[in-house]
Motif scaffolding. Structure first.
Motif, PDB file in Angstrom:
ATOM      1  N   THR A  45       0.835  -1.196   0.000  1.00  0.00           N
ATOM      2  CA  THR A  45       0.000   0.000   0.000  1.00  0.00           C
ATOM      3  C   THR A  45       0.873   1.250   0.000  1.00  0.00           C
ATOM      4  OG1 THR A  45      -0.072   0.229   2.408  1.00  0.00           O
ATOM      5  CG2 THR A  45      -1.742  -1.211   1.385  1.00  0.00           C
ATOM      6  N   PRO A  46       0.301   2.412  -0.387  1.00  0.00           N
ATOM      7  CA  PRO A  46       1.057   3.662  -0.280  1.00  0.00           C
ATOM      8  C   PRO A  46       1.449   3.983   1.161  1.00  0.00           C
ATOM      9  CG  PRO A  46      -0.849   3.947  -1.718  1.00  0.00           C
ATOM     10  CD  PRO A  46      -0.994   2.604  -1.068  1.00  0.00           C
ATOM     11  N   ASP A  47       0.599   3.623   2.134  1.00  0.00           N
ATOM     12  CA  ASP A  47       0.907   3.917   3.528  1.00  0.00           C
ATOM     13  C   ASP A  47       2.173   3.212   3.989  1.00  0.00           C
ATOM     14  OD1 ASP A  47      -1.264   5.585   3.756  1.00  0.00           O
ATOM     15  OD2 ASP A  47      -2.569   4.081   4.696  1.00  0.00           O
ATOM     16  N   VAL A  48       2.351   1.970   3.553  1.00  0.00           N
ATOM     17  CA  VAL A  48       3.586   1.255   3.898  1.00  0.00           C
ATOM     18  C   VAL A  48       4.782   2.003   3.334  1.00  0.00           C
ATOM     19  CG1 VAL A  48       4.903  -0.870   3.563  1.00  0.00           C
ATOM     20  CG2 VAL A  48       2.451  -1.003   4.050  1.00  0.00           C
ATOM     21  N   ALA A  49       4.653   2.476   2.092  1.00  0.00           N
ATOM     22  CA  ALA A  49       5.748   3.227   1.479  1.00  0.00           C
ATOM     23  C   ALA A  49       6.045   4.506   2.251  1.00  0.00           C
ATOM     24  CB  ALA A  49       5.395   3.554   0.027  1.00  0.00           C
ATOM     25  N   LEU A  50       5.012   5.235   2.610  1.00  0.00           N
ATOM     26  CA  LEU A  50       5.212   6.502   3.321  1.00  0.00           C
ATOM     27  C   LEU A  50       5.867   6.295   4.682  1.00  0.00           C
ATOM     28  CD1 LEU A  50       1.869   8.231   2.318  1.00  0.00           C
ATOM     29  CD2 LEU A  50       4.171   9.062   1.767  1.00  0.00           C
ATOM     30  N   ARG A  51       5.579   5.178   5.326  1.00  0.00           N
ATOM     31  CA  ARG A  51       6.209   4.902   6.624  1.00  0.00           C
ATOM     32  C   ARG A  51       7.709   4.650   6.473  1.00  0.00           C
ATOM     33  NH1 ARG A  51       1.396   1.910   7.754  1.00  0.00           N
ATOM     34  NH2 ARG A  51       2.413  -0.081   7.327  1.00  0.00           N
ATOM     35  N   LEU A  52       8.129   4.232   5.278  1.00  0.00           N
ATOM     36  CA  LEU A  52       9.537   3.945   5.043  1.00  0.00           C
ATOM     37  C   LEU A  52      10.339   5.188   4.653  1.00  0.00           C
ATOM     38  CD1 LEU A  52       9.181   0.595   3.073  1.00  0.00           C
ATOM     39  CD2 LEU A  52       9.957   0.888   5.432  1.00  0.00           C
ATOM     40  N   ARG A  53       9.634   6.272   4.372  1.00  0.00           N
ATOM     41  CA  ARG A  53      10.327   7.480   3.918  1.00  0.00           C
ATOM     42  C   ARG A  53      11.338   7.969   4.943  1.00  0.00           C
ATOM     43  NH1 ARG A  53       8.319  12.150   0.281  1.00  0.00           N
ATOM     44  NH2 ARG A  53      10.099  13.539   0.412  1.00  0.00           N
ATOM     45  N   GLY A  54      11.005   7.894   6.211  1.00  0.00           N
ATOM     46  CA  GLY A  54      11.894   8.384   7.255  1.00  0.00           C
ATOM     47  C   GLY A  54      13.162   7.577   7.418  1.00  0.00           C
ATOM     48  N   GLU A  55      13.261   6.435   6.720  1.00  0.00           N
ATOM     49  CA  GLU A  55      14.445   5.595   6.825  1.00  0.00           C
ATOM     50  C   GLU A  55      15.466   5.894   5.730  1.00  0.00           C
ATOM     51  OE1 GLU A  55      13.588   1.456   7.451  1.00  0.00           O
ATOM     52  OE2 GLU A  55      11.700   1.890   8.467  1.00  0.00           O
ATOM     53  N   GLY A  56      15.259   6.997   5.038  1.00  0.00           N
ATOM     54  CA  GLY A  56      16.233   7.427   4.039  1.00  0.00           C
ATOM     55  C   GLY A  56      16.012   6.875   2.649  1.00  0.00           C
ATOM     56  N   PHE A  57      14.888   6.202   2.427  1.00  0.00           N
ATOM     57  CA  PHE A  57      14.589   5.668   1.108  1.00  0.00           C
ATOM     58  C   PHE A  57      13.921   6.729   0.239  1.00  0.00           C
ATOM     59  CE2 PHE A  57      13.898   1.605   3.705  1.00  0.00           C
ATOM     60  CZ  PHE A  57      15.214   1.201   3.541  1.00  0.00           C
ATOM     61  N   LEU A  58      14.026   6.548  -1.074  1.00  0.00           N
ATOM     62  CA  LEU A  58      13.298   7.380  -2.028  1.00  0.00           C
ATOM     63  C   LEU A  58      11.993   6.679  -2.382  1.00  0.00           C
ATOM     64  CD1 LEU A  58      16.248   8.346  -4.401  1.00  0.00           C
ATOM     65  CD2 LEU A  58      15.149   9.801  -2.682  1.00  0.00           C
ATOM     66  N   LEU A  59      10.936   7.446  -2.600  1.00  0.00           N
ATOM     67  CA  LEU A  59       9.615   6.886  -2.898  1.00  0.00           C
ATOM     68  C   LEU A  59       9.210   7.219  -4.328  1.00  0.00           C
ATOM     69  CD1 LEU A  59       9.687   6.685   0.184  1.00  0.00           C
ATOM     70  CD2 LEU A  59       7.292   7.420   0.230  1.00  0.00           C
ATOM     71  N   GLY A  60       8.727   6.212  -5.035  1.00  0.00           N
ATOM     72  CA  GLY A  60       8.207   6.412  -6.380  1.00  0.00           C
ATOM     73  C   GLY A  60       6.901   5.671  -6.554  1.00  0.00           C
ATOM     74  N   GLY A  61       5.902   6.326  -7.143  1.00  0.00           N
ATOM     75  CA  GLY A  61       4.635   5.627  -7.350  1.00  0.00           C
ATOM     76  C   GLY A  61       3.570   6.524  -7.932  1.00  0.00           C
ATOM     77  N   GLU A  62       2.409   5.932  -8.162  1.00  0.00           N
ATOM     78  CA  GLU A  62       1.311   6.683  -8.788  1.00  0.00           C
ATOM     79  C   GLU A  62      -0.033   6.103  -8.402  1.00  0.00           C
ATOM     80  OE1 GLU A  62      -0.841   5.171 -11.219  1.00  0.00           O
ATOM     81  OE2 GLU A  62       0.248   3.303 -10.888  1.00  0.00           O
TER      82      GLU A  62
END
Length: 238
Positions: A45-62
């Motif tokens: 889900t997008p929420d899982v991705a957003l939770r990972l943002r703080g760990e220094g990862f880049l996010l890509g999606g649509e």
């Protein structure tokens, strides 16, 4: 050896699974890895991705072809091709492709991502790993069959048949028929409903990029590990 094509994800995969979302998730995934990304994390889900943002990862999606608010990038292979992702992990979540990958990973022994851009390399990798079956899985668009994915499946099936003997199912026969009757890749992708939608959104360059045939030897490959975040799948360049 069996060759199977699912026009939409169904699950219950016995061996090798090749996931296709030509417009655009798997094409973009290949491009991220080509541009140096260490790994891709495909989330449920997008929420899982957003939770990972703080760990220094880049996010890509649509969603609906447009970038998700709060993400660094959309789902554009053209955009990705202009960036340097060396040493980075990119977290991806898209409308169709990332979900199809999660379905494949539930039972598949080996899971790869394929597009037109890496079609021949993905087919070779699939055949090398398979012992019983190669299942090619089309992500589709909003739970509907997508011409662009079926066409790409036909390209992979055609190449696999040139590499060895397979018994094929009706899905593979349909994909081969579409491949042989739909003109060149750009014609097939542009005439699809999703291709037309992307063109209307001003994303025609992505359609043209995704129509390039076997320009890459990178095959995103699912790998397991205890450090993979919950709700995510890790793919690396294979």
């Amino acid at each position: 050896m069996r060759l199977r094509v699912d026009l939409l994800p169904h699950g219950h995969y016995a061996d090798v699974v090749v996931v296709i979302d030509t417009l655009r998730a798997t094409t973009t995934a290949v491009t991220y890895l080509e541009r140096g990304a260490d790994a891709l994390l495909l989330t449920r889900t997008p929420d899982v991705a957003l939770r990972l943002r703080g760990e220094g990862f880049l996010l890509g999606g649509e969603r609906g072809g447009l970038p998700i608010p709060g993400f660094d990038f959309g789902n554009s292979p053209v955009e990705a091709s202009g960036q340097n992702f060396t040493g980075k992990t990119v977290v991806m979540n898209t409308t169709n492709g990332t979900g199809a990958a999660h379905t494949a990973a539930q039972t598949g022994k080996h899971v790869f991502l394929a597009s037109l851009t890496n079609a021949h390399a993905a087919a070779r990798r699939a055949k090398a790993q398979a012992t019983e079956e190669v299942a090619i899985v089309c992500a589709g668009t909003d739970e509907h069959v997508g011409l662009e994915d079926v066409y790409t499946a036909g390209v992979l099936a055609e190449y696999l048949l040139s590499l060895g003997e397979f018994t094929i199912d009706d899905g593979a026969r349909i994909a081969l028929t579409v491949r042989r009757g739909s003109g060149n890749p750009l014609e097939a992708l542009s005439s699809s409903v999703h291709g037309a939608r992307l063109n209307n959104l001003g994303l025609g360059d992505d359609v043209r990029y995704a129509a390039e045939l076997s320009t890459s030897t990178v095959v995103p490959t699912l790998v397991e590990g205890e450090d993979v975040p919950e709700g995510a799948l890790r793919f690396v360049a294979g």
